[in-house]
Design a protein around this motif. Structure first.
Motif, PDB file in Angstrom:
ATOM      1  N   MET A 175      -2.901 -10.253  -2.232  1.00 21.16           N
ATOM      2  CA  MET A 175      -2.764 -10.841  -0.888  1.00 21.16           C
ATOM      3  C   MET A 175      -1.389 -11.489  -0.722  1.00 21.16           C
ATOM      4  SD  MET A 175      -6.630 -12.280  -0.255  1.00 21.16           S
ATOM      5  CE  MET A 175      -6.497 -12.856   1.421  1.00 21.16           C
ATOM      6  N   MET A 176      -0.907 -12.184  -1.768  1.00 19.86           N
ATOM      7  CA  MET A 176       0.430 -12.784  -1.661  1.00 19.86           C
ATOM      8  C   MET A 176       1.498 -11.688  -1.540  1.00 19.86           C
ATOM      9  SD  MET A 176       2.582 -15.359  -4.159  1.00 19.86           S
ATOM     10  CE  MET A 176       2.828 -14.155  -5.452  1.00 19.86           C
ATOM     11  N   HIS A 177       1.377 -10.636  -2.345  1.00 18.13           N
ATOM     12  CA  HIS A 177       2.386  -9.567  -2.283  1.00 18.13           C
ATOM     13  C   HIS A 177       2.302  -8.790  -0.971  1.00 18.13           C
ATOM     14  CE1 HIS A 177       4.498 -10.042  -6.083  1.00 18.13           C
ATOM     15  NE2 HIS A 177       3.367 -10.604  -6.470  1.00 18.13           N
ATOM     16  N   ASP A 216       2.458   0.645 -12.245  1.00 21.36           N
ATOM     17  CA  ASP A 216       1.788   1.393 -13.326  1.00 21.36           C
ATOM     18  C   ASP A 216       0.942   0.440 -14.172  1.00 21.36           C
ATOM     19  OD1 ASP A 216       3.147   3.587 -12.415  1.00 21.36           O
ATOM     20  OD2 ASP A 216       4.708   3.509 -13.969  1.00 21.36           O
ATOM     21  N   LEU A 217       1.509  -0.758 -14.422  1.00 19.41           N
ATOM     22  CA  LEU A 217       0.785  -1.719 -15.262  1.00 19.41           C
ATOM     23  C   LEU A 217      -0.453  -2.281 -14.570  1.00 19.41           C
ATOM     24  CD1 LEU A 217       3.295  -3.959 -17.227  1.00 19.41           C
ATOM     25  CD2 LEU A 217       1.279  -2.784 -18.104  1.00 19.41           C
ATOM     26  N   MET A 218      -0.337  -2.569 -13.259  1.00 13.75           N
ATOM     27  CA  MET A 218      -1.514  -3.079 -12.538  1.00 13.75           C
ATOM     28  C   MET A 218      -2.652  -2.074 -12.648  1.00 13.75           C
ATOM     29  SD  MET A 218      -0.082  -4.957  -9.142  1.00 13.75           S
ATOM     30  CE  MET A 218       1.517  -4.265  -8.887  1.00 13.75           C
ATOM     31  N   ARG A 219      -2.318  -0.786 -12.446  1.00 14.71           N
ATOM     32  CA  ARG A 219      -3.351   0.265 -12.557  1.00 14.71           C
ATOM     33  C   ARG A 219      -3.929   0.303 -13.968  1.00 14.71           C
ATOM     34  NH1 ARG A 219      -0.194   4.026  -9.197  1.00 14.71           N
ATOM     35  NH2 ARG A 219      -1.160   3.914  -7.147  1.00 14.71           N
ATOM     36  N   PHE A 229      -6.839  -9.187 -16.944  1.00 14.05           N
ATOM     37  CA  PHE A 229      -6.503  -8.967 -15.537  1.00 14.05           C
ATOM     38  C   PHE A 229      -5.029  -9.283 -15.321  1.00 14.05           C
ATOM     39  CE2 PHE A 229      -8.010 -13.436 -15.444  1.00 14.05           C
ATOM     40  CZ  PHE A 229      -7.011 -14.069 -14.717  1.00 14.05           C
ATOM     41  N   TYR A 230      -4.499  -8.824 -14.167  1.00 13.39           N
ATOM     42  CA  TYR A 230      -3.073  -9.022 -13.919  1.00 13.39           C
ATOM     43  C   TYR A 230      -2.841 -10.024 -12.796  1.00 13.39           C
ATOM     44  CZ  TYR A 230      -3.794  -6.066  -9.836  1.00 13.39           C
ATOM     45  OH  TYR A 230      -4.256  -5.582  -8.647  1.00 13.39           O
ATOM     46  N   THR A 231      -1.668 -10.633 -12.798  1.00  9.51           N
ATOM     47  CA  THR A 231      -1.202 -11.424 -11.665  1.00  9.51           C
ATOM     48  C   THR A 231       0.325 -11.429 -11.700  1.00  9.51           C
ATOM     49  OG1 THR A 231      -1.368 -13.529 -10.479  1.00  9.51           O
ATOM     50  CG2 THR A 231      -1.413 -13.682 -12.872  1.00  9.51           C
ATOM     51  N   LEU A 232       0.962 -11.336 -10.516  1.00 11.50           N
ATOM     52  CA  LEU A 232       2.433 -11.273 -10.442  1.00 11.50           C
ATOM     53  C   LEU A 232       2.968 -12.351  -9.507  1.00 11.50           C
ATOM     54  CD1 LEU A 232       1.384  -8.130 -10.760  1.00 11.50           C
ATOM     55  CD2 LEU A 232       3.802  -7.635 -10.411  1.00 11.50           C
ATOM     56  N   ASP A 233       4.041 -13.027  -9.925  1.00 13.62           N
ATOM     57  CA  ASP A 233       4.700 -14.015  -9.082  1.00 13.62           C
ATOM     58  C   ASP A 233       5.821 -13.336  -8.279  1.00 13.62           C
ATOM     59  OD1 ASP A 233       3.015 -16.072  -9.683  1.00 13.62           O
ATOM     60  OD2 ASP A 233       4.259 -16.903 -11.268  1.00 13.62           O
ATOM     61  N   ALA A 234       6.850 -14.111  -7.916  1.00 13.70           N
ATOM     62  CA  ALA A 234       7.928 -13.554  -7.103  1.00 13.70           C
ATOM     63  C   ALA A 234       8.917 -12.792  -7.985  1.00 13.70           C
ATOM     64  CB  ALA A 234       8.625 -14.678  -6.345  1.00 13.70           C
ATOM     65  N   GLY A 235       8.425 -11.733  -8.619  1.00 10.52           N
ATOM     66  CA  GLY A 235       9.235 -10.918  -9.512  1.00 10.52           C
ATOM     67  C   GLY A 235       8.413  -9.746 -10.002  1.00 10.52           C
ATOM     68  N   PRO A 236       9.049  -8.832 -10.741  1.00  7.14           N
ATOM     69  CA  PRO A 236       8.343  -7.616 -11.167  1.00  7.14           C
ATOM     70  C   PRO A 236       7.497  -7.770 -12.434  1.00  7.14           C
ATOM     71  CG  PRO A 236      10.630  -7.532 -11.870  1.00  7.14           C
ATOM     72  CD  PRO A 236      10.481  -8.821 -11.110  1.00  7.14           C
ATOM     73  N   ASN A 237       7.678  -8.897 -13.158  1.00  5.97           N
ATOM     74  CA  ASN A 237       6.968  -9.040 -14.432  1.00  5.97           C
ATOM     75  C   ASN A 237       5.469  -9.210 -14.209  1.00  5.97           C
ATOM     76  OD1 ASN A 237       9.447  -8.904 -15.572  1.00  5.97           O
ATOM     77  ND2 ASN A 237       9.680 -11.108 -15.828  1.00  5.97           N
ATOM     78  N   ALA A 257     -15.406 -12.771 -12.995  1.00  7.79           N
ATOM     79  CA  ALA A 257     -15.269 -13.384 -11.666  1.00  7.79           C
ATOM     80  C   ALA A 257     -13.833 -13.863 -11.438  1.00  7.79           C
ATOM     81  CB  ALA A 257     -16.250 -14.545 -11.517  1.00  7.79           C
ATOM     82  N   LEU A 258     -13.216 -14.454 -12.469  1.00  9.35           N
ATOM     83  CA  LEU A 258     -11.824 -14.915 -12.325  1.00  9.35           C
ATOM     84  C   LEU A 258     -10.886 -13.724 -12.141  1.00  9.35           C
ATOM     85  CD1 LEU A 258      -9.857 -17.298 -12.248  1.00  9.35           C
ATOM     86  CD2 LEU A 258      -9.597 -17.079 -14.734  1.00  9.35           C
ATOM     87  N   ALA A 259     -11.149 -12.649 -12.911  1.00  6.14           N
ATOM     88  CA  ALA A 259     -10.326 -11.440 -12.822  1.00  6.14           C
ATOM     89  C   ALA A 259     -10.316 -10.894 -11.392  1.00  6.14           C
ATOM     90  CB  ALA A 259     -10.853 -10.376 -13.795  1.00  6.14           C
ATOM     91  N   GLU A 260     -11.511 -10.781 -10.811  1.00  7.85           N
ATOM     92  CA  GLU A 260     -11.644 -10.225  -9.447  1.00  7.85           C
ATOM     93  C   GLU A 260     -10.846 -11.028  -8.435  1.00  7.85           C
ATOM     94  OE1 GLU A 260     -13.987  -7.935  -7.905  1.00  7.85           O
ATOM     95  OE2 GLU A 260     -14.286  -7.004  -9.878  1.00  7.85           O
ATOM     96  N   VAL A 261     -11.046 -12.349  -8.446  1.00  5.79           N
ATOM     97  CA  VAL A 261     -10.432 -13.165  -7.393  1.00  5.79           C
ATOM     98  C   VAL A 261      -8.932 -13.330  -7.635  1.00  5.79           C
ATOM     99  CG1 VAL A 261     -10.940 -15.468  -8.385  1.00  5.79           C
ATOM    100  CG2 VAL A 261     -10.735 -15.186  -5.916  1.00  5.79           C
ATOM    101  N   ALA A 262      -8.508 -13.411  -8.908  1.00  6.54           N
ATOM    102  CA  ALA A 262      -7.072 -13.592  -9.186  1.00  6.54           C
ATOM    103  C   ALA A 262      -6.284 -12.331  -8.827  1.00  6.54           C
ATOM    104  CB  ALA A 262      -6.855 -13.951 -10.657  1.00  6.54           C
ATOM    105  N   GLU A 263      -6.848 -11.146  -9.133  1.00  6.34           N
ATOM    106  CA  GLU A 263      -6.140  -9.910  -8.765  1.00  6.34           C
ATOM    107  C   GLU A 263      -6.071  -9.782  -7.242  1.00  6.34           C
ATOM    108  OE1 GLU A 263      -7.730  -6.512 -10.895  1.00  6.34           O
ATOM    109  OE2 GLU A 263      -6.731  -7.133 -12.764  1.00  6.34           O
TER     110      GLU A 263
END
Ligand code: PMV
Length: 325
Positions: free
Chosen positions: A238-240, A259-262, A275-283, A227-233
């Motif tokens: 949405m932010m990006h 490529d990494l998100m996929r 799961f993945y999450t990205l801030d204001a950068g490519p990491n 559930a956390l994975a779904e909403v965080a991704e």
């Protein structure tokens, strides 16, 4: 008149993007994060009557220019609050590589708020300290309390602060940060927050935030990884989406980020809890359960375009530490 404080950076599952009031850093929406153990900023502040001006050192380097101005402005705010006119010597160190592309302003302003107020003999309660840290960098409000932390947007300055919803030991999540680019971001978050409202998608994102916050809060309290994975991704996307549709557009991703998100969502379908999450950068921050951390780390290290992998568990609150007198 001196004190030393430690604070951890944090990674948001529900992101803060855009301010209702840029001056007070009152956010457009609530946000939710976890602190990152092991990574930290250590800041010593000493008020010194013999100094004419503030002296600020970051990782052994004497700060000048805009970075210095931002710290001095923050010290001025506290001086005005406390009714003090003394200049200070500030020495701050990050234990994570300066160029790792990790946002350091959250830990920096949380540690600075605590060390500065303690050096002046002010013992602020946690909400007040969080409100104060918010004025330096919005996300710093979330580095004041420990563990899993929610920042309520509030109606105004008085109730826009962060609080812990669960301590670090509640759920031992691991953040494996895939560093793709270590250099400084082209457009910093202060400018990014200003651009948020130029995207027609921002209002929809903001209106939907209570739903995402509810899902994320519940998932954390129930330790429901999927559930956390779904909403965080979804929240990161949405932010990006807002960033990419701002005027001018902000595109923080690199090819490797995509490529990494996929890859991460494919790993999850295979049964790896990540799961993945990205801030204001490519990491790419890859959040996983402890049993899968070694697998995730090894896969990230072998991933083409990933320069380094930094691993962090769930961190505690900002705190004062003892130093030599
Ligand atoms: O605290 P700031 O102004 O650097 O903003 C942080 C914004 C994001 O890292 C992109 C999202 C977040 O909530 O941490």
């Amino acid at each position: 008149m001196q004190a030393t404080a430690l604070a951890h950076p944090n990674i948001a599952f529900i992101k803060y993007w855009g301010n209702r009031d840029p001056e007070l850093r009152l956010p457009a929406n609530g946000s939710l994060s976890m602190n990152l153990a092991g990574l930290m900023t250590r800041t010593r502040v000493q008020f010194d009557p013999t100094l004419a001006h503030d002296q600020i050192w970051l990782n052994g380097q004497f700060l000048e220019g805009r970075a210095r101005d931002r710290v001095v402005q923050f010290l001025d705010l506290i001086r005005a609050w406390a009714g003090v006119a003394l200049a200070a010597r500030v020495e701050s160190e990050n234990n994570f590589p300066a160029g790792a592309g990790l946002a350091s302003s959250a830990a920096a302003f949380a540690a600075l708020a605590l060390a500065t107020t303690a050096a002046l003999g002010l013992h602020l309660d946690e909400p007040t300290l969080s409100r104060l840290a918010r004025r330096g960098s919005g996300s710093a409000a979330r580095s004041v309390p420990g563990g899993f932390v929610e920042w309520q947007p509030g109606r105004g300055d008085a109730d826009s602060y962060a609080f812990s919803i669960a301590p670090p030991e509640h759920w031992p999540l691991i953040d494996c940060v895939a560093v793709i680019e270590a250099t400084h971001k082209a457009v910093g978050s202060s400018e990014g927050h200003r651009l948020a409202a130029t995207s027609p998608l921002q209002s929809a994102r903001v209106v939907d935030t209570p739903r995402r916050l509810r899902l994320a809060r519940q998932a954390i309290l129930r330790r429901d990884f999927e559930a956390l994975a779904e909403v965080a991704e979804q929240d990161s996307m949405m932010m990006h989406a807002v960033m990419m549709t701002s005027h001018p557009p902000l595109i923080y991703w690199q090819g490797t980020s995509v490529d990494l998100m996929r890859a991460v969502t494919a790993w999850r379908r295979e049964g790896v809890a990540a799961f993945y999450t990205l801030d204001a950068g490519p990491n790419v921050h890859v959040i996983c359960l402890p049993q899968d951390a070694e697998t995730v780390k090894a896969r990230l290290k072998a991933f083409s375009g990933v320069k380094e992998v930094i691993v962090a568990g769930v961190g505690g609150a900002a705190r004062l530490i003892e130093t030599e007198a």
